[in-house]
Design an enzyme around this catalytic site. Structure first.
Site, PDB file in Angstrom:
ATOM      1  N   ARG A 239       0.913  -1.137  -0.180  1.00  0.00           N
ATOM      2  CA  ARG A 239       0.028   0.085   0.090  1.00  0.00           C
ATOM      3  C   ARG A 239       0.989   1.350  -0.055  1.00  0.00           C
ATOM      4  O   ARG A 239       1.874   1.213   0.582  1.00  0.00           O
ATOM      5  CB  ARG A 239      -0.793  -0.017   1.257  1.00  0.00           C
ATOM      6  N   GLU A 268      -4.259   7.004  -5.626  1.00  0.00           N
ATOM      7  CA  GLU A 268      -4.388   6.373  -6.663  1.00  0.00           C
ATOM      8  C   GLU A 268      -5.541   6.702  -7.627  1.00  0.00           C
ATOM      9  O   GLU A 268      -6.759   6.840  -6.724  1.00  0.00           O
ATOM     10  CB  GLU A 268      -4.314   4.718  -6.407  1.00  0.00           C
ATOM     11  N   HIS A 287      -1.026  -0.349  -9.679  1.00  0.00           N
ATOM     12  CA  HIS A 287      -1.728  -1.298  -8.757  1.00  0.00           C
ATOM     13  C   HIS A 287      -2.209  -2.546  -9.358  1.00  0.00           C
ATOM     14  O   HIS A 287      -3.217  -2.633  -9.696  1.00  0.00           O
ATOM     15  CB  HIS A 287      -2.678  -0.329  -8.185  1.00  0.00           C
TER      16      HIS A 287
HETATM   17  C1  8YV Z   1      -6.740  -5.170  -5.772  1.00  0.00           C
HETATM   18  C2  8YV Z   1      -5.524  -5.393  -3.597  1.00  0.00           C
HETATM   19  O1  8YV Z   1      -5.973  -4.200  -6.522  1.00  0.00           O
HETATM   20  O2  8YV Z   1      -6.531  -7.054  -2.703  1.00  0.00           O
HETATM   21  C3  8YV Z   1      -5.950  -6.035  -2.313  1.00  0.00           C
HETATM   22  O3  8YV Z   1      -5.780  -5.934  -1.314  1.00  0.00           O
HETATM   23  O4  8YV Z   1      -4.827  -4.274  -3.256  1.00  0.00           O
HETATM   24  C4  8YV Z   1      -5.668  -5.905  -4.900  1.00  0.00           C
HETATM   25  O5  8YV Z   1      -5.806  -7.173  -4.881  1.00  0.00           O
HETATM   26  C5  8YV Z   1      -7.955  -4.506  -5.439  1.00  0.00           C
HETATM   27  O6  8YV Z   1      -8.182  -4.802  -4.137  1.00  0.00           O
HETATM   28  C6  8YV Z   1      -9.076  -4.595  -6.313  1.00  0.00           C
HETATM   29  O7  8YV Z   1      -9.524  -5.715  -6.349  1.00  0.00           O
END
Ligand code: 8YV
Length: 324
Positions: A239, A268, A287
């Site tokens: 993150r 983002e 991301h």
């Molecule tokens: C995805 C993520 O980009 O799972 C997470 O925490 O950051 C990623 O797998 C996001 O959550 C969208 O599904």
């Protein structure tokens, strides 16, 4: 089977999974990140009993608008978009999708390591821009990854999967720091738990794989980057909020940080005017940690299962907060 309830889908789902939900509940689809869909999202909140989606901050202020809410099924492993104490106080169940994205995200992290060390995007752009006019000279050489020391901050599923790639695939020495880490038998002798400062001092490459919480926000600041070895590399696939981005830029421009590869950012999408978008020794990715067809399908399936179980009054294995 439970009574028919109101479900608000706030991120696109595959049609067959949407149909699975619609067969049993009344569904509204509205992605609040799209201006044209925000009014429909806000109109559906007051009666929503289930929410499913991701990548949108559902804090107390937002959820005060959802008095009927029973469960949030997040299509993510990270849960920093949710106010966990508030959800627990309200008795709202929160489910997420751990496990199914571990290997893909670890692959992405190792890709970040290779981007930073071998300058892959930089040299690919040189070819694309027609600047490959002679053999590559020393000015575009990268640095070896095999045999180097990788420091991993956060040693949960993803950190351990990254360590396996590094130790077993690239013969790297792995150091890690995680107060909650458990021993990983297959990495015995190749991965060592150390205090965080020692990991930062001794690693050739530092990778972040820990969750964003109030305790970890801004973890990597000027002091931490200053502890890193001259010529070290930094990658973040966790993150953006874990990193004080001004400190990272200072370490790149005035310190001894050689390069960084980042898949996540404090804001983002990355703002157009962010120096991280164009910095010559930063590889920015949008991301894509878990963004493969197979893994995002598996995440959506698991999140759908979690939602339907929770609305049926059951407690899915991926539930972080039990509904009282
Ligand atoms: C995805 C993520 O980009 O799972 C997470 O925490 O950051 C990623 O797998 C996001 O959550 C969208 O599904």
């Amino acid at each position: 089977m439970s009574q028919r309830k109101n479900v608000l889908v706030f991120r696109a789902l595959p049609p067959d999974l949407l149909e699975r939900i619609a067969q049993r509940h009344t569904v509204t689809v509205a992605d609040p990140r799209r201006a044209e869909e925000l009014p429909r999202f806000l109109a559906a909140l007051p009666t929503a009993q289930g929410l499913i989606g991701s990548s949108f901050k559902l804090d107390a202020a937002a959820l005060e608008r959802a008095p009927a809410l029973e469960v949030i099924s997040s299509i993510s492993v990270g849960v920093d978009n949710y106010d966990l104490p508030y959800l627990e106080q309200r008795g709202v169940m929160l489910c997420h999708t751990p496990g199914v994205l571990t290997e893909t995200t670890a692959d992405t992290l190792f890709a970040l390591i290779l981007c930073a060390s071998r300058r892959l995007v930089e040299v690919a752009n040189l070819v694309r821009e027609g600047r490959w006019v002679r053999n590559i000279g020393e000015d575009l050489f990268g640095w070896d990854v095999h045999g180097k020391t990788l420091g991993i901050l956060g040693f949960g599923r993803i950190g351990q999967a990254l360590a396996r790639r590094a130790a077993l695939g690239f013969n790297m020495r792995v150091l890690y720091h995680d107060p909650h880490a458990v021993q990983v038998a297959e990495l015995a002798g190749q991965a060592t738990q150390l205090p965080m400062d020692d990991v930062l001092r001794r690693a050739d490459i530092v990778a972040l794989t820990l969750p964003l919480t109030d305790a970890t926000r801004g973890l990597m600041g000027a002091r931490e980057f200053g502890l890193m070895k001259p010529g070290a590399l930094f990658v973040n696939g966790a993150r953006g909020g874990l990193v004080q981005e001004d400190a990272l830029l200072h370490a790149l421009d005035h310190g001894s940080l050689r390069a960084a590869a980042l898949d996540v950012f404090a804001t983002e999408p990355l703002p157009q005017d962010s120096p991280l978008r164009t910095h010559p020794r930063v590889t920015p990715l949008p991301h894509i940690g878990s963004a493969t067809h197979e893994t995002r399908r598996a995440m959506a399936e698991l999140a759908t299962d979690n939602l339907l179980m929770a609305l049926d009054g059951q407690r899915p294995a991926c539930a972080l907060l039990p509904r009282r």
